[in-house]
Design a protein around this motif. Structure first.
Motif, PDB file in Angstrom:
ATOM      1  N   MET A  42       0.522 -16.681  37.266  1.00  0.00           N
ATOM      2  CA  MET A  42      -0.792 -16.824  37.813  1.00  0.00           C
ATOM      3  C   MET A  42      -1.669 -15.812  37.643  1.00  0.00           C
ATOM      4  N   ASN A  43      -2.771 -16.014  36.872  1.00  0.00           N
ATOM      5  CA  ASN A  43      -3.865 -14.987  36.668  1.00  0.00           C
ATOM      6  C   ASN A  43      -5.169 -15.309  37.328  1.00  0.00           C
ATOM      7  N   LEU A  44      -5.468 -14.647  38.153  1.00  0.00           N
ATOM      8  CA  LEU A  44      -6.915 -14.979  38.972  1.00  0.00           C
ATOM      9  C   LEU A  44      -7.887 -14.183  38.385  1.00  0.00           C
ATOM     10  N   LEU A  45      -7.654 -13.096  37.548  1.00  0.00           N
ATOM     11  CA  LEU A  45      -8.858 -12.704  37.191  1.00  0.00           C
ATOM     12  C   LEU A  45      -9.632 -13.411  36.164  1.00  0.00           C
ATOM     13  N   LEU A  46     -10.783 -12.964  36.168  1.00  0.00           N
ATOM     14  CA  LEU A  46     -11.713 -13.664  35.001  1.00  0.00           C
ATOM     15  C   LEU A  46     -11.540 -13.394  33.758  1.00  0.00           C
ATOM     16  N   SER A  47     -11.518 -14.018  32.619  1.00  0.00           N
ATOM     17  CA  SER A  47     -11.412 -13.843  31.338  1.00  0.00           C
ATOM     18  C   SER A  47     -12.528 -13.157  30.668  1.00  0.00           C
ATOM     19  N   ASP A  48     -12.641 -12.443  29.537  1.00  0.00           N
ATOM     20  CA  ASP A  48     -13.951 -12.083  28.996  1.00  0.00           C
ATOM     21  C   ASP A  48     -14.988 -13.108  28.879  1.00  0.00           C
TER      22      ASP A  48
ATOM     23  N   GLN B 257     -15.002 -15.930  30.555  1.00  0.00           N
ATOM     24  CA  GLN B 257     -15.834 -16.197  32.023  1.00  0.00           C
ATOM     25  C   GLN B 257     -16.767 -15.244  32.421  1.00  0.00           C
ATOM     26  N   ARG B 258     -16.373 -14.033  32.096  1.00  0.00           N
ATOM     27  CA  ARG B 258     -17.475 -12.940  32.703  1.00  0.00           C
ATOM     28  C   ARG B 258     -18.667 -13.245  31.826  1.00  0.00           C
ATOM     29  N   GLU B 259     -18.658 -13.444  30.636  1.00  0.00           N
ATOM     30  CA  GLU B 259     -19.835 -13.528  29.668  1.00  0.00           C
ATOM     31  C   GLU B 259     -20.569 -14.904  30.140  1.00  0.00           C
ATOM     32  N   LEU B 260     -19.701 -15.965  30.511  1.00  0.00           N
ATOM     33  CA  LEU B 260     -20.519 -17.052  30.957  1.00  0.00           C
ATOM     34  C   LEU B 260     -21.286 -16.734  32.337  1.00  0.00           C
ATOM     35  N   GLY B 261     -20.656 -16.092  33.201  1.00  0.00           N
ATOM     36  CA  GLY B 261     -21.048 -15.474  34.435  1.00  0.00           C
ATOM     37  C   GLY B 261     -22.614 -14.696  34.207  1.00  0.00           C
TER      38      GLY B 261
ATOM     39  N   ASP C  45     -13.827 -22.277  35.101  1.00  0.00           N
ATOM     40  CA  ASP C  45     -15.529 -21.821  34.337  1.00  0.00           C
ATOM     41  C   ASP C  45     -16.702 -22.268  35.264  1.00  0.00           C
ATOM     42  N   LEU C  46     -16.382 -23.665  35.675  1.00  0.00           N
ATOM     43  CA  LEU C  46     -17.438 -24.000  36.680  1.00  0.00           C
ATOM     44  C   LEU C  46     -17.635 -23.317  37.861  1.00  0.00           C
ATOM     45  N   ALA C  47     -16.531 -22.688  38.633  1.00  0.00           N
ATOM     46  CA  ALA C  47     -16.655 -21.650  39.701  1.00  0.00           C
ATOM     47  C   ALA C  47     -17.474 -20.495  39.303  1.00  0.00           C
ATOM     48  N   VAL C  48     -17.139 -20.136  38.066  1.00  0.00           N
ATOM     49  CA  VAL C  48     -18.203 -19.045  37.900  1.00  0.00           C
ATOM     50  C   VAL C  48     -19.556 -19.287  37.856  1.00  0.00           C
ATOM     51  N   VAL C  49     -19.867 -20.432  37.286  1.00  0.00           N
ATOM     52  CA  VAL C  49     -21.243 -20.929  37.014  1.00  0.00           C
ATOM     53  C   VAL C  49     -22.055 -21.225  38.530  1.00  0.00           C
ATOM     54  N   LEU C  50     -20.960 -21.651  39.346  1.00  0.00           N
ATOM     55  CA  LEU C  50     -21.348 -22.180  40.565  1.00  0.00           C
ATOM     56  C   LEU C  50     -21.833 -21.055  41.758  1.00  0.00           C
ATOM     57  N   GLU C  51     -20.936 -20.039  41.459  1.00  0.00           N
ATOM     58  CA  GLU C  51     -20.867 -18.821  42.252  1.00  0.00           C
ATOM     59  C   GLU C  51     -22.491 -18.130  41.960  1.00  0.00           C
ATOM     60  N   GLU C  52     -22.969 -18.142  40.640  1.00  0.00           N
ATOM     61  CA  GLU C  52     -24.246 -17.624  40.291  1.00  0.00           C
ATOM     62  C   GLU C  52     -25.192 -18.324  41.076  1.00  0.00           C
ATOM     63  N   ALA C  53     -25.191 -19.695  40.721  1.00  0.00           N
ATOM     64  CA  ALA C  53     -26.094 -20.617  41.140  1.00  0.00           C
ATOM     65  C   ALA C  53     -26.324 -20.459  42.728  1.00  0.00           C
ATOM     66  N   GLY C  54     -25.171 -20.210  43.449  1.00  0.00           N
ATOM     67  CA  GLY C  54     -25.287 -20.120  45.084  1.00  0.00           C
ATOM     68  C   GLY C  54     -26.048 -18.518  45.222  1.00  0.00           C
TER      69      GLY C  54
ATOM     70  N   VAL D  91     -11.238 -18.620  46.445  1.00  0.00           N
ATOM     71  CA  VAL D  91     -12.001 -19.430  45.534  1.00  0.00           C
ATOM     72  C   VAL D  91     -11.391 -19.383  43.936  1.00  0.00           C
ATOM     73  N   ARG D  92     -11.023 -18.176  43.621  1.00  0.00           N
ATOM     74  CA  ARG D  92     -10.258 -17.950  42.305  1.00  0.00           C
ATOM     75  C   ARG D  92      -8.790 -18.614  42.504  1.00  0.00           C
ATOM     76  N   TYR D  93      -8.165 -18.607  43.588  1.00  0.00           N
ATOM     77  CA  TYR D  93      -6.959 -19.451  43.702  1.00  0.00           C
ATOM     78  C   TYR D  93      -7.138 -20.892  43.431  1.00  0.00           C
ATOM     79  N   ALA D  94      -8.086 -21.465  44.217  1.00  0.00           N
ATOM     80  CA  ALA D  94      -8.414 -22.836  44.193  1.00  0.00           C
ATOM     81  C   ALA D  94      -8.800 -23.253  42.728  1.00  0.00           C
ATOM     82  N   ALA D  95      -9.463 -22.678  42.405  1.00  0.00           N
ATOM     83  CA  ALA D  95     -10.196 -23.186  40.848  1.00  0.00           C
ATOM     84  C   ALA D  95      -8.967 -23.124  39.839  1.00  0.00           C
ATOM     85  N   TRP D  96      -8.230 -21.954  40.146  1.00  0.00           N
ATOM     86  CA  TRP D  96      -6.741 -22.033  39.219  1.00  0.00           C
ATOM     87  C   TRP D  96      -6.084 -23.256  39.413  1.00  0.00           C
ATOM     88  N   THR D  97      -5.913 -23.509  40.643  1.00  0.00           N
ATOM     89  CA  THR D  97      -5.183 -24.724  40.864  1.00  0.00           C
ATOM     90  C   THR D  97      -5.680 -25.929  40.427  1.00  0.00           C
TER      91      THR D  97
END
Length: 327
Positions: free
Chosen positions: A1-7, A9-13, A61-70, A246-252
């Motif tokens: 399990m890796n809950l850290l954002l990838s490069d 995903q960070r760029e997407l954010g 990936d969607l979670a990253v965008v929704l976080e910024e939208a929020g 949130v990171r865990y839930a998105a991973w699942t």
């Protein structure tokens, strides 16, 4: 399990954050903004499969965008369209997914509590729909399954001034059946909402931290007072826990479907209350400025409260989590 954002995903954010920094939460639904959001960035079709014109991205990936939208309090029907895309993707319905990828705003409801019934291909009843007045595609959830139909739309006054709500009534209108609602779809919607709530928490905390550095009372910055520092420390701890959940839930959602129901219930059992508490504390710590119409603190407060009850009261999610954990 890796809950850290990838490069990636960070760029997407970062790209999403840069775009959303130009959007005002007070503007409401601006079609030009959504044309850019869907056309230049392709965010509207982020989780839509590639064969339907989307990006085919995962829920992390969607979670990253929704976080910024929020965090930006993005106004308009983005979240409601995401919810609709989740339901359609789980149903495997391609025609409407293609429309969403092309920029068609959508909504789905009722998200809890029912209110609409289906009989012999027609719908009766009424319910509240997030951004129902702006949606060109309406998905209706009933005990008999998911349908598309056109009802009578009546806008209602909403607490959250950045996102409208409408009451849609059906009096025997014909409806097109799309299939039974997959239970997984509601879990994914819960995770998506939690990602937005995470962004609200982060932005509310960041705003009051900056304010605490410049607001002076009795000759000292208010951030230097123990009562303020302890409150900010509590908010930071809540943010760290929320991010992990949130990171865990998105991973699942992407990697461990058997764990998704528990993760989704946990996300709403925790994030709903934590988001509202963060927005409330930010409002209070802003003092008098937080109660003025010109300041954004009250908008975060209203978004947080609206999100907290969007999928039903938190006791519903706590009870579901307890059942899943056999408590």
């Amino acid at each position: 399990m890796n809950l850290l954002l990838s490069d990636e995903q960070r760029e997407l954010g970062s790209v999403a954050k840069a775009f959303l920094s130009t959007v005002s939460p007070r503007d409401g639904y601006v079609q030009a903004v959504y044309e850019r959001l869907n056309g230049e960035l392709g965010l509207g079709g982020l989780i839509v499969p590639e064969d339907c014109g989307g990006s085919g991205a995962g829920y992390a990936d969607l979670a990253v965008v929704l976080e910024e939208a929020g965090a930006a309090l993005l106004p308009g029907p983005f979240l409601s369209t995401v919810f609709a895309a989740i339901v359609l993707r789980e149903l495997g319905e391609k025609e409407h997914l293609t429309a969403i990828a092309s920029g068609v705003p959508a909504t789905v409801g009722p998200l809890w509590g029912g209110g609409i019934t289906a009989t012999d291909g027609t719908l009766t009843g009424e319910a509240l729909f997030l951004n129902g007045a702006e949606a060109d595609l309406v998905l209706v959830i009933t005990a008999e399954g998911v349908f598309t139909a056109q009802g009578t739309v009546s806008p209602v006054d909403a607490l959250d001034i950045t996102r409208s709500q409408a009451r849609i009534s059906f009096g025997g209108e014909p409806a097109v059946a799309l299939g039974a609602l997959p239970a997984r779809a509601l879990d994914l919607i819960a995770v998506a909402l939690a990602a937005e709530q995470l962004g609200v928490i982060r932005a509310a905390l960041a705003a009051i931290v900056e304010y605490g550095k410049v607001r002076v009372a009795f000759g000292r910055a208010i951030g230097s007072y123990q009562g303020v520092k302890h409150k900010l420390a509590d908010l930071h701890c809540a943010l760290e826990q929320a991010e992990s959940i949130v990171r865990y839930a998105a991973w699942t959602a992407d990697e461990a479907p058997d764990e998704l129901p528990t993760a989704a219930a946990l996300s709403q059992a925790y994030l709903g209350r934590a988001c509202f508490q963060a927005a409330k504390d930010s409002l209070l710590l802003h003092g008098g400025i937080g109660f003025t119409w010109e300041h954004d603190a009250h908008i975060y407060y209203k978004r947080a409260k609206s999100d907290e009850v969007l999928l039903g009261p938190s006791r519903i999610h706590r009870a579901k989590l307890a059942d899943l954990l056999e408590l």
